[in-house]
Design a protein around this motif. Structure first.
Motif, PDB file in Angstrom:
ATOM      1  N   GLY A 200     -57.529  55.240 -30.252  1.00 32.46           N
ATOM      2  CA  GLY A 200     -57.532  54.653 -31.701  1.00 32.46           C
ATOM      3  C   GLY A 200     -58.691  55.341 -32.406  1.00 32.46           C
ATOM      4  N   ARG A 201     -59.422  56.294 -32.228  1.00 28.10           N
ATOM      5  CA  ARG A 201     -60.765  56.448 -32.699  1.00 28.10           C
ATOM      6  C   ARG A 201     -60.481  58.052 -32.938  1.00 28.10           C
ATOM      7  N   ARG A 202     -61.059  58.534 -34.138  1.00 25.14           N
ATOM      8  CA  ARG A 202     -60.742  60.054 -34.452  1.00 25.14           C
ATOM      9  C   ARG A 202     -62.179  60.502 -34.828  1.00 25.14           C
ATOM     10  N   ILE A 203     -62.619  61.628 -34.313  1.00 28.01           N
ATOM     11  CA  ILE A 203     -63.979  62.288 -34.894  1.00 28.01           C
ATOM     12  C   ILE A 203     -63.510  63.785 -35.301  1.00 28.01           C
ATOM     13  N   THR A 204     -63.709  63.988 -36.574  1.00 29.25           N
ATOM     14  CA  THR A 204     -63.601  65.392 -37.291  1.00 29.25           C
ATOM     15  C   THR A 204     -65.025  65.942 -37.207  1.00 29.25           C
ATOM     16  N   PHE A 205     -64.915  66.931 -36.430  1.00 26.98           N
ATOM     17  CA  PHE A 205     -66.457  67.802 -36.488  1.00 26.98           C
ATOM     18  C   PHE A 205     -66.173  69.063 -37.560  1.00 26.98           C
ATOM     19  N   GLY A 206     -67.124  69.259 -38.477  1.00 29.46           N
ATOM     20  CA  GLY A 206     -67.287  70.233 -39.569  1.00 29.46           C
ATOM     21  C   GLY A 206     -68.542  70.671 -39.525  1.00 29.46           C
ATOM     22  N   TYR A 207     -68.662  71.676 -40.450  1.00 30.06           N
ATOM     23  CA  TYR A 207     -70.138  72.103 -40.639  1.00 30.06           C
ATOM     24  C   TYR A 207     -70.479  71.692 -42.164  1.00 30.06           C
ATOM     25  N   GLY A 208     -71.617  71.059 -42.089  1.00 35.23           N
ATOM     26  CA  GLY A 208     -72.434  70.775 -43.297  1.00 35.23           C
ATOM     27  C   GLY A 208     -72.939  72.014 -44.198  1.00 35.23           C
ATOM     28  N   PRO A 209     -73.505  72.096 -45.413  1.00 37.64           N
ATOM     29  CA  PRO A 209     -73.967  73.049 -46.206  1.00 37.64           C
ATOM     30  C   PRO A 209     -75.232  73.588 -45.407  1.00 37.64           C
ATOM     31  N   ASP A 210     -76.154  72.932 -44.592  1.00 39.54           N
ATOM     32  CA  ASP A 210     -77.202  73.434 -43.799  1.00 39.54           C
ATOM     33  C   ASP A 210     -77.049  73.921 -42.496  1.00 39.54           C
ATOM     34  N   GLY A 211     -75.389  74.076 -42.158  1.00 37.84           N
ATOM     35  CA  GLY A 211     -75.074  74.633 -40.824  1.00 37.84           C
ATOM     36  C   GLY A 211     -75.029  73.584 -39.875  1.00 37.84           C
ATOM     37  N   VAL A 212     -75.683  72.198 -40.152  1.00 37.53           N
ATOM     38  CA  VAL A 212     -75.379  71.364 -38.994  1.00 37.53           C
ATOM     39  C   VAL A 212     -73.975  70.586 -38.975  1.00 37.53           C
ATOM     40  N   GLN A 213     -73.724  70.395 -37.772  1.00 38.18           N
ATOM     41  CA  GLN A 213     -72.341  69.891 -37.646  1.00 38.18           C
ATOM     42  C   GLN A 213     -72.497  68.507 -38.131  1.00 38.18           C
ATOM     43  N   VAL A 214     -71.409  67.926 -38.810  1.00 40.04           N
ATOM     44  CA  VAL A 214     -70.993  66.862 -39.309  1.00 40.04           C
ATOM     45  C   VAL A 214     -69.801  66.153 -38.619  1.00 40.04           C
ATOM     46  N   ALA A 215     -70.173  64.997 -37.935  1.00 40.26           N
ATOM     47  CA  ALA A 215     -68.963  64.342 -37.262  1.00 40.26           C
ATOM     48  C   ALA A 215     -68.707  63.021 -38.305  1.00 40.26           C
ATOM     49  N   HIS A 216     -67.462  63.148 -38.531  1.00 46.99           N
ATOM     50  CA  HIS A 216     -66.819  61.984 -39.487  1.00 46.99           C
ATOM     51  C   HIS A 216     -65.991  61.281 -38.139  1.00 46.99           C
ATOM     52  N   VAL A 217     -66.160  59.928 -38.105  1.00 44.27           N
ATOM     53  CA  VAL A 217     -65.599  59.128 -37.126  1.00 44.27           C
ATOM     54  C   VAL A 217     -64.919  58.049 -38.003  1.00 44.27           C
ATOM     55  N   ASP A 218     -63.665  57.884 -37.448  1.00 40.35           N
ATOM     56  CA  ASP A 218     -62.909  56.766 -38.043  1.00 40.35           C
ATOM     57  C   ASP A 218     -61.886  56.232 -37.224  1.00 40.35           C
ATOM     58  N   GLY A 219     -61.327  55.125 -37.463  1.00 39.40           N
ATOM     59  CA  GLY A 219     -60.533  54.147 -36.681  1.00 39.40           C
ATOM     60  C   GLY A 219     -60.625  52.700 -37.190  1.00 39.40           C
ATOM     61  N   PRO A 220     -59.461  51.866 -36.916  1.00 40.30           N
ATOM     62  CA  PRO A 220     -59.440  50.631 -37.240  1.00 40.30           C
ATOM     63  C   PRO A 220     -60.527  49.781 -36.663  1.00 40.30           C
ATOM     64  N   GLY A 221     -61.324  49.048 -37.629  1.00 40.71           N
ATOM     65  CA  GLY A 221     -62.230  48.148 -37.202  1.00 40.71           C
ATOM     66  C   GLY A 221     -63.680  48.739 -36.516  1.00 40.71           C
ATOM     67  N   LEU A 222     -63.656  49.886 -36.921  1.00 39.68           N
ATOM     68  CA  LEU A 222     -65.014  50.967 -36.679  1.00 39.68           C
ATOM     69  C   LEU A 222     -66.322  50.433 -37.082  1.00 39.68           C
TER      70      LEU A 222
END
Length: 147
Positions: free
Chosen positions: A67-89
């Protein structure tokens, strides 16, 4: 002559954990964190090891499980950005989830460094004399010169 090297995934995990800054989003159930997990292939292996369903579209790495999802992408500074979502998180749960990925990632880094060390030892006139995993999960490797 021999040299003993100690490879500590724990030290990497502590360093990465110290760099994680959590930022609550305006949307309920969504949290974004920044982390230093830069190597996509090691990240995908870590997520797979955590039994996540992993997809990589070339722009982002997405892990989904329980029930959880993490999307990893790169921010403008080259640092990995993890976007976490899910019900009631909750933010604390998102941080724990990212830290568990971070620990698995650090272990993958440790394995990659060990493999590279072994590959390069022979070409540098050395052999692995001994190798052991310590109680703290660090790895001690003793290299001996062949000539």
């Amino acid at each position: 002559m021999s040299v003993t090297l100690k490879l500590r995934s724990e030290a990497l995990a502590q360093l990465n954990a110290a760099t994680i800054a959590a930022h609550a989003q305006a949307q309920p159930g969504v949290v974004t964190v920044r982390t230093r997990m830069r190597h996509r292939d090691l990240l995908a292996r870590a997520l797979t090891g955590l039994r996540a369903q992993v997809t990589d579209d070339g722009t982002s790495v997405v892990a989904a499980w329980e029930g959880r999802r993490i999307t990893f992408g790169y921010g403008p500074d080259g640092v990995q950005v993890a976007h976490v979502d899910g019900p009631g998180l909750a933010e604390a749960e998102a941080q724990r989830l990212v830290l568990s990925v971070d620990e698995a990632y650090a272990a993958e880094v440790q394995r990659a460094v060990l493999a590279r060390l072994k590959e390069r030892a022979a070409s540098n006139g050395m052999v692995v004399e001994s190798e052991r995993v310590n109680a703290d999960q660090s790895i001690s490797v003793t290299l001996a010169a062949t000539s």
